[in-house]
Structures are given as C-alpha cells and as structure tokens.
Design an enzyme around this catalytic site. Structure first.
Site, PDB file in Angstrom:
ATOM      1  N   ASP A 264       0.853  -1.576   0.103  1.00  0.00           N
ATOM      2  CA  ASP A 264      -0.055  -0.591   0.054  1.00  0.00           C
ATOM      3  C   ASP A 264       1.003   1.453   0.033  1.00  0.00           C
ATOM      4  O   ASP A 264       2.186   1.160   0.058  1.00  0.00           O
ATOM      5  CB  ASP A 264      -0.911  -0.034   0.892  1.00  0.00           C
ATOM      6  CG  ASP A 264      -2.304   1.278   0.698  1.00  0.00           C
ATOM      7  OD1 ASP A 264      -2.228   1.719   0.069  1.00  0.00           O
ATOM      8  OD2 ASP A 264      -3.332   1.105   2.132  1.00  0.00           O
TER       9      ASP A 264
HETATM   10  C1  BGC Z   1      -5.204   3.441   0.417  1.00  0.00           C
HETATM   11  C2  BGC Z   1      -5.417   2.228  -1.297  1.00  0.00           C
HETATM   12  C3  BGC Z   1      -5.511   3.239  -1.945  1.00  0.00           C
HETATM   13  C4  BGC Z   1      -4.526   3.528  -1.912  1.00  0.00           C
HETATM   14  C5  BGC Z   1      -3.769   4.250  -3.464  1.00  0.00           C
HETATM   15  C6  BGC Z   1      -3.418   3.957  -0.194  1.00  0.00           C
HETATM   16  O1  BGC Z   1      -3.415   5.592   1.243  1.00  0.00           O
HETATM   17  O2  BGC Z   1      -5.032   2.695   1.133  1.00  0.00           O
HETATM   18  O3  BGC Z   1      -6.392   1.416  -1.004  1.00  0.00           O
HETATM   19  O4  BGC Z   1      -5.398   1.807  -3.014  1.00  0.00           O
HETATM   20  O5  BGC Z   1      -3.656   4.624  -1.197  1.00  0.00           O
HETATM   21  O6  BGC Z   1      -4.431   5.533  -3.576  1.00  0.00           O
END
Ligand code: BGC
Length: 703
Positions: A264
């Site tokens: 993530d």
């Molecule tokens: C989130 C994800 C997301 C990623 C990209 C993160 O902060 O937890 O769900 O896909 O950002 O935007």
C-alpha cells in the site's frame, strides 16, 4: 510453463540489477516524473498519470495522450518494458456507481459485474490499465470509515462480489483493450483496526482470519485476479506488508496465486514506524522477503534493494521472482503488444447513456427501505411535498468516497432530479433553511428530509467515534416531525449510522448510501413509485455506537439471549439486539414464507432446501431470499448463523414461487484449532429467511 514464460526468462536474463529493481518500483506521477528514470528503465509502474501533469512538460490533456507520452519514454529504455498505469477506480470511473457498500446492499453480483465492465471500459479509455479494486475487507466496525469501500460484514456476500467484480474488470482476457488488471485489497485483516481507527493494529484468531476475512480474497484469486495489495494493518503483531504467512504461505503456497503483490501507499517504509524495521533498507528486505513485489510510490526498493543484493543481504533470487511476477502480469495485460491507448476512445467510451442507465438501476437496487409506516412510500395522494435537508442540492456529494474521476457537473442536482421525477399535479417545495422548512411544513402533505453524511466523513481515515447523524440534522428532523406531517427520512451515508431516535420520528426511512451520479433520478423514481427500492442490509445496524462491533455471524456466549435475564450477555442501558439485522430491508409489498422442505434429513454430499415465497401485498416486488445455517456443535464454537446462499426474485402481486437452494457438504467446512479445514458430523439448523433474524427453520444431520 505459461506461453509468456520463455519471454519473461529471456528478458530477465538480459536485465541489470538496477533494471530489475526498476520493475519493482512504482512512482506517483503527481509527485513529478523524471523522464530519465523512465528512459533508464527504473520505473515499473506509474500511479495517477491520468489528470494533466501541469508544469512538468507533459501533455496537459491528461488521459490517454499523457499515458502514451509517458509510455513512449519508457519504451526508449534498452529493454523496452512497458509501464503499467495504475489508478484507484473504485466504484466507477467517470460514470460513478453507488459506493461498494451500497452495491453490496443490492445482493446482485451480476449487476456489480456489469458496473465493473463499465468502469474498466471507461478507465482504459483514459489510459489506465490497472485499478486498485476491488476492496474486499470484511468490516464489523462502522466507525471505521473504510467500511464504505467494501462489501460489508459477510464473507459469502463478499466472496460472490469479489468474483463478479474481478470478472467484470478483467474479462476473459485482461489484455483486451477495454479490460483492467484488478487488485484485491487490502490483504489482509485491515478491517480489524482497533477502535475503528484506520491504520491501527488488529488481532484475529487464525480460524476467523481464514473463514471470514480471507474468504473474499480466496474467491478473487480463484477468479484469476492479477494482483493483490498488502494492507496497512499490523495483524497479530506482524504488519501485512512484512507478513510472509499471508503473502507467501497462504496466498502463493496454499492458493497458487501467480500474479504480483503491491504494497500500500508507502507501507514498505512504514515498517520502520511499526517498529519492525530499523531503517528503510531493512524495511525493503522484510517486505520483499514476505512477498511484496512492487513498492507503491515510496522509492524504498529503488533506493535500497540493489545495494542490499550487492551486500549479500537479499538473495538475487527474491528480486528475480518479484520481477517475474510483474512481467507475467504485464504480459497477461497485453502491454508488450499494445502499450498505447487510442485517444479517440475517450469520446466514445466515457459516460455512455447505457452506463448512466445502469448506474441508475444500481442505485435503485442498492437503496434499503428501513421503515414504511402505513405505506407512506411510494408517495401517493399528495399535492404538495416539502423537500429539505443538507443534501437538497447535492451533486458530487452523491458520489461518496474515492471518485477521483467523477465530475459533479455530470450530476443533475438532487432537487432538480426530484422535480423531474415528480408526477404531474405534485408540487415540490424546497427549503434551504430550517426556519423555512418549519414555516412551510404545515402547508404540505408530506416532508422529505435529505440527510446523512458528506462523503468526507467516510472512506480512508475518515473514522468517527459517534455514529449519529452529523450535528444539527437530528434537531431539524425532530422539529419538523413535531408539526405532525408525515416525514420521509432519506439517509445518504458511507456506513450504518445509529438512527434509533430518527427512525421513531419519521414515518418512512430510506437508506440511500452514497448512490452515485444517477442517485437523484433513482431516488425520484423510488419516492414516487416509478420503481421500488431493492436493497437489503449488508451490515448490521447498531442501536448505539457503544454496541459495536456487532455482526450477525457472531458466536453464542455461554449466556445468550433467552437465558435468565439477570445473567444474559447485555448492556445495562441497551436492548441486546441489533437495530436492524444483516439482510434486512422492506419492499413496497410484503412477502410470506411457507412450506419449508428439505430433500432429506441427512446431508450426503448435497441437500436441497426449498421454501415457498409469496408476494402477499398489492404491488410487484423484489425479495432477496437468504439461506442460513448453524452448525450446532463443533470442535470449535460456530457462528449462530452463517449465510450460505441467496437468491433475488421478482414476484407479481399474489404470485408464489418455490425457491430452491442446493447446499453442498463443502459449504459447511470450517477451520479448526489445529489448522485443518473440514466438515464435522452432527446436527445443523437451516433457515430460508428474509434476513438474518427471521425465517423458516429446519434441521438436518451430517453423518
Ligand atoms: C489506500 C489504498 C489506495 C492507495 C492508492 C492508500 O492510501 O489505502 O486503498 O489504493 O492509497 O491511492
């Protein structure tokens, strides 16, 4: 060996260590794109290269033209490995569908699949080839804002939707120009965040992790999902980003997943904050070893991995395996053959009329009717209706969380949409101010209050400690209701709210979630009876915030409801039951359940369970018939009920249909204390039911 593998091996054999690490590196285009890094082959994926990258010397038009321009730079690199463009396409791209929790309420995987097909067509027209969806986290705590992004509390519903959405996004071949690579996230146990505070740690027993939290992910993997994202959560003391048990043993070892895992956002570097890694290089080593192939935007792999390999701290084989998996998905996505997007597609593929129609249908099917005293809805025999509340002029507010590509301009404002739907002879009066609303109420036949949460109150890190309506709304409802006119409360929200007082004051309550860009038209059709709301609750609604976590598939305590009231499990100040149970929802008609029949009283391989469902009311309607099971005695305690199947039916007035479910032995399996999974002999209860607390009960035995 899949057909692309010799090509992957031959590429790998030619790659320098830096080029290999480059494939594991995803960069955020918004933070600036260095053309030299692209030309050197040091970037495997670009994030958010969709809107214009103003001031960076790239195309200001964004979309496919920008993606093509960046792709051209990447293809100037020695080995010409194409970039994979990623983006959060969560519940639609330009055509915004209901939030995932609302989609789950429709109990209609087919519809979710159709919406995913549209999202993939639109996003690929914008130059995107990889979406960070579906979000498959089981959520038992509505304080956690990310409950909006997932499918609620149930593993079976989650698993059905996971499969449908993956199929919709990826199609038969993810290489088709209108298909995306999907990413099942957040793996795993993210919904356990303590206190509903996003990013907090969680604890889960292994059986619950596997049987509840992992079920949707396993289903996504079986459906062929190309990628997974590791969760931010520290689960049982091991952050998911460094969790080899999850990312390698279970995901690859047990499930045979051969795609790749992305971290993530900056979660690799965050292993330092978790107190698991001493520094960035250590964090990168741990994450790679656990099975994180691509580092999302942090640059941790880019900055440290080559050095760690040279220092003998990371086996080159681990880097090679990660590169293989990424190249495999790039091959499957057809990027080597078709790295570019036809810029003419956007004009054709964005916001097609059929897509809008689908969004409208989905919004109608997601809305849950919670109360309808004296059949107030649909509104009939009314000449003047007052409409008020903070959502009165809502446009983009109908989208909900995670809609970077939705445009408020595409949405007909809610007041106008209602005016368009109101039948001739019905005058709608609008009030922007509470004073106005109170002043007008005595002169109307009914009041519709459009209330709930703004989208900023749900989604990532938008947690609340109080599940009530935002400040001021309950007061307006109370004041209007005191004037004695029938009140319809429409709630827009990204989570179950606590509405005990509000439901008592309003004669009808409709839960609309955040319904997407056609939410206004859908609501108009539902309020005035051109269509009926079709949803059922995919999560339990609590009576008070202090009652969470509360979910239907809990275990029985030693002193359950029905025991001596002095000792049963309870709060001193609250009825020990949900306010609305999982699976609940009314229709504009009523349904009766009768004549439960089992094909035998012993399950050998499979059993047929059926019941007659009759539309006992005056209008056609949709019922979601649900099959629940309880394993009465197990070697570990078993949930009081588990959803095993569901079927939606449309029945005309007076119509009866026998609904048949086939229960296979395998559906009764669970994870035991010793880690094995299986079915245990004994007695099972079974219900064919309108929701998780009702229904006709039967019994059978597993020999
Ligand atoms: C989130 C994800 C997301 C990623 C990209 C993160 O902060 O937890 O769900 O896909 O950002 O935007």
């Amino acid at each position: 060996m899949p057909t692309s593998e010799p090509r992957i091996e031959s590429l790998l054999a030619q790659m320098t260590l830096e080029e290999k690490v480059g494939q594991l590196n995803q960069m955020n285009a918004r933070a600036g794109v260095d053309p030299d890094l692209l030309r050197a082959g040091h970037v495997g994926s670009l994030f958010n290269a969709s809107g214009p990258l103003t001031g960076q010397g790239f195309s200001d038009s964004g979309g496919a033209e920008l993606a093509n321009q960046l792709q051209r730079l990447a293809l100037e690199a020695r080995l010409k490995i194409p970039l994979l463009f990623g983006r959060d396409v969560i519940h639609g791209f330009r055509t915004v569908f209901p939030i995932p929790l609302g989609q789950a309420a429709a109990f209609d995987p087919g519809l979710a699949q159709e919406a995913a097909v549209v999202a993939a067509r639109e996003a690929t027209a914008g130059g995107i080839k990889w979406t960070f969806a579906p979000m498959l986290d089981i959520a038992r705590d509505p304080r956690w804002g990310r409950i909006a992004e997932g499918n609620g509390e149930d593993p079976l519903l989650g698993a059905r939707l996971a499969e449908a959405i993956v199929r919709g996004l990826q199609g038969q071949r993810m290489s088709d120009p209108d298909k995306l690579v999907a990413c099942a996230k957040h793996f795993a146990g993210y919904g356990t965040a303590e206190g509903g505070r996003d990013y907090e740690s969680g604890e889960l027993s292994d059986p619950t992790l596997r049987d509840v939290y992992l079920a949707p992910f396993e289903s996504a993997v079986r459906a062929g999902v190309g990628t997974l994202m590791a969760a931010f959560v520290d689960l049982n003391g091991m952050p998911a980003t460094a969790n080899r048990y999850l990312l390698s043993d279970i995901l690859r070892g047990e499930w045979g997943f051969d795609g790749f895992v992305v971290s993530d956002w900056e979660s690799v570097g965050e292993l330092v904050h978790h107190g698991l890694a001493a520094d960035a290089a250590h964090a990168a080593r741990l994450a790679l070893h656990a099975g994180v192939d691509m580092d999302m935007v942090a640059g941790t792999y880019l900055d440290t991995l080559a050095g760690s390999v040279r220092a003998g701290l990371v086996p080159l084989a681990e880097v090679d395996d990660a590169v293989r998996r990424i190249l495999r998905i790039k091959h499957r996505a057809g990027l080597f053959e078709n790295p570019f997007t036809d810029p003419a597609r956007a004009a054709r593929d964005l916001l097609a009329p059929q897509a809008r129609e689908l969004a409208r249908r989905f919004a109608r099917e997601s809305m849950v009717l919670l109360k309808n005293e004296a059949d107030l809805l649909p509104l009939r025999d009314v000449r003047r209706v007052l409409v008020a509340g903070p959502f009165l002029h809502a446009r983009g507010e109908l989208f909900g969380t995670w809609t970077p590509d939705g445009r408020a301009d595409d949405v007909v404002p809610l007041d106008q949409a209602l005016r368009q739907a109101a039948p001739g002879g019905v005058a709608l009066w609008f009030a922007d101010y509470a004073d106005q609303a109170l002043h007008m109420t005595p002169a109307v036949d009914a009041v519709v209050l459009l209330m709930g949460e703004h989208p900023v109150r749900s989604g990532e890190n938008c947690n609340v400690s109080d599940l009530g309506l935002p400040p001021g709304q309950a007061e307006l409802l109370l004041a209007v209701a005191a004037l004695g006119k029938p009140v319809v409360l429409v709630v827009f929200a990204g989570r179950p709210l606590v509405l005990t007082r509000e439901v008592a004051q309003a004669q009808a309550v409709l839960y609309a979630w955040h319904p997407g860009l056609e939410g206004g038209a859908a609501l108009g059709e539902v309020l005035f009876g051109l269509a009926a709301p079709g949803g059922r609750l995919p999560v339990t609604f609590p009576r008070a915030t202090g009652q969470v976590p509360i979910y239907y598939n809990h275990k029985s305590s030693g002193r359950p409801i029905g025991s001596d009231p002095r000792f049963l499990t309870r709060y001193n100040d609250l009825i020990p039951a949900p306010f609305f149970p999982f699976g609940y929802g009314l229709a504009y008609t009523t349904f009766a359940y009768d004549n439960l029949r089992l094909s035998g009283d012993v399950l050998r391989g499979r059993l047929e369970i059926s019941a007659e469902v009759t539309n006992s009311g005056p209008r056609a309607g949709r019922e979601v018939v649900q099959l629940y099971v309880r394993d009465v005695v197990g070697s570990l305690t078993r949930p009081v009920r588990e959803l095993k199947d569901f079927q939606a039916l449309e029945l005309g007035p007076g119509e009866t249909r026998r609904v048949t479910f086939v229960l296979e032995e395998e559906q009764l399996a669970f994870t035991r204390a010793d880690g094995t999974r299986g079915v245990e002999p004994g007695t099972f209860h079974v219900w064919v039911a309108p929701h998780s607390q009702g229904g006709l009960r039967g019994e059978f035995v597993m020999p």
